[in-house]
Design a protein around this motif. Sequence first.
Motif, short mmCIF file in Angstrom:
data_model
loop_
_atom_site.label_atom_id
_atom_site.label_comp_id
_atom_site.label_asym_id
_atom_site.label_seq_id
_atom_site.Cartn_x
_atom_site.Cartn_y
_atom_site.Cartn_z
N LEU A 110 -18.68 12.27 26.23
CA LEU A 110 -17.41 11.90 26.01
C LEU A 110 -17.04 11.54 24.60
CD1 LEU A 110 -16.39 10.13 29.48
CD2 LEU A 110 -16.16 12.80 28.85
N LEU A 111 -18.06 10.39 24.13
CA LEU A 111 -17.46 10.12 23.04
C LEU A 111 -17.73 11.30 21.98
CD1 LEU A 111 -17.40 7.72 20.91
CD2 LEU A 111 -19.83 7.50 20.79
N GLN A 140 -14.60 12.98 22.00
CA GLN A 140 -13.59 12.36 21.65
C GLN A 140 -13.40 12.42 20.03
OE1 GLN A 140 -13.58 8.19 21.82
NE2 GLN A 140 -11.30 7.83 21.51
N LYS A 187 -12.54 15.84 18.87
CA LYS A 187 -11.18 16.18 18.97
C LYS A 187 -10.47 15.47 17.91
CE LYS A 187 -7.72 17.47 21.67
NZ LYS A 187 -7.61 19.02 22.12
N ARG A 188 -10.63 14.13 17.58
CA ARG A 188 -9.84 13.42 16.46
C ARG A 188 -10.09 14.22 15.08
NH1 ARG A 188 -8.73 7.59 16.58
NH2 ARG A 188 -7.95 7.08 18.51
N ILE A 217 -17.80 5.96 29.23
CA ILE A 217 -16.65 5.70 28.57
C ILE A 217 -17.35 4.82 27.52
CG2 ILE A 217 -14.32 4.68 28.13
CD1 ILE A 217 -14.32 5.68 31.23
N HIS A 222 -8.37 4.39 23.10
CA HIS A 222 -9.78 5.49 22.95
C HIS A 222 -10.49 5.44 24.44
CE1 HIS A 222 -11.07 5.14 18.68
NE2 HIS A 222 -9.96 4.76 18.59
N GLU A 227 -8.41 8.08 26.10
CA GLU A 227 -8.52 9.57 25.45
C GLU A 227 -9.99 9.97 25.82
OE1 GLU A 227 -8.88 9.38 21.19
OE2 GLU A 227 -6.81 8.67 20.96
N GLN A 228 -11.16 9.36 26.04
CA GLN A 228 -12.31 9.85 26.69
C GLN A 228 -12.04 10.21 28.33
OE1 GLN A 228 -15.82 7.45 25.80
NE2 GLN A 228 -14.83 6.80 23.96
N ASP A 274 -9.21 11.25 29.37
CA ASP A 274 -8.50 12.22 29.66
C ASP A 274 -9.49 13.86 29.23
OD1 ASP A 274 -5.85 14.04 29.46
OD2 ASP A 274 -6.79 14.49 27.52
N LEU A 275 -10.42 13.40 28.36
CA LEU A 275 -11.11 14.62 28.02
C LEU A 275 -12.22 14.92 29.17
CD1 LEU A 275 -12.05 13.89 24.29
CD2 LEU A 275 -11.14 15.80 25.13
#
Length: 316
Positions: free
Chosen positions: A11-12, A15, A18-19, A55, A69, A72-73, A75-76
């Motif tokens: 997940l990290l 993220q 994605k950013r 997470i 943050h 966001e993780q 959500d992914l």
Amino acid sequence: MNIIDTHCDVLLKLQMAKRGEMFGLEPIHFQDSAQLDSSLHNLKEGSVKVQFFAIFIHPDVPSDEKWQHALEQIDLFYTEVVGKNPQVKHIKDWADFDTLQDGEMGAVLTLEGADAFGNDLMKLRHLYRLGVLSIGLTWNNANLCADGAEEPRGGGLTVLGKEVVKLNNQHHVFTDVSHATVNGFWDILELADYPIASHSNARGICNHPRNLYDEQIEQMFANNGLIHVVFHPLFTSGDEQNAKIADLLKHIDHLCALGGVHQIGFGSDFDGISHYISNLENAAKYHNLINALLKHYKEEEVKGFAYRNFLRHRPL
């Protein structure tokens, strides 16, 4: 042979990618990205039946941005891991393990470090509702709940940290000791109904602060806790360049000698590590570990390490 893996950092990576897209960086796709150790393709190749997705919020992230943050993780996880892959089922309850069909893979949300919710227990309760089933109070740094494994002070749990463990108990959620200090570990063991070391090895084999002393290991087993060995070379042999599967087997042998043959599992830390054990560089290589174990242990014992021990000791 099916595998349950209790820690990865997919997940990290998703993220950060994605950013980075807004700056022109290439996206990472969970299905088959070569940048992911635990891509869906690799998990399938390695016969991983259930993967736990952490997470994790880096301590350098400003406190007022940490919750964002975390969201966001999450959500992914919902959109990229579960949402785009019908065969990947979100496990929100321990009974869901028993409903997985052939060809389906389970995905579990966990939290590595209480930094995400600070001292806001409403946010913690929201994480429970979103399906988080395992919570480690710290990473390596200190936060409002406890000191982390590499915090020089080495303190235990705060009043807030103890309250979090009690809430974990009420929600039948694991409390993860993998990044706890020694003092924090003992505080957790006094309170936790469901202790787990999701990705830790034996300090008697490799002397690193992230590993557990023999007396800690013995108490984990006495408390019905699980210890899932981690594949990070620094925690396995101390040699980032030359770690071998045989080095990891030494930790498993040691844990078994301390009475844990029925309480051992795997917590790879894939996608959270940049150096690898030879022939165990990603989730697709799990077969190499299983084959090595079968040369030293009975098949039923290896099935225990792979998945059955976890199923027997999960919260109910």
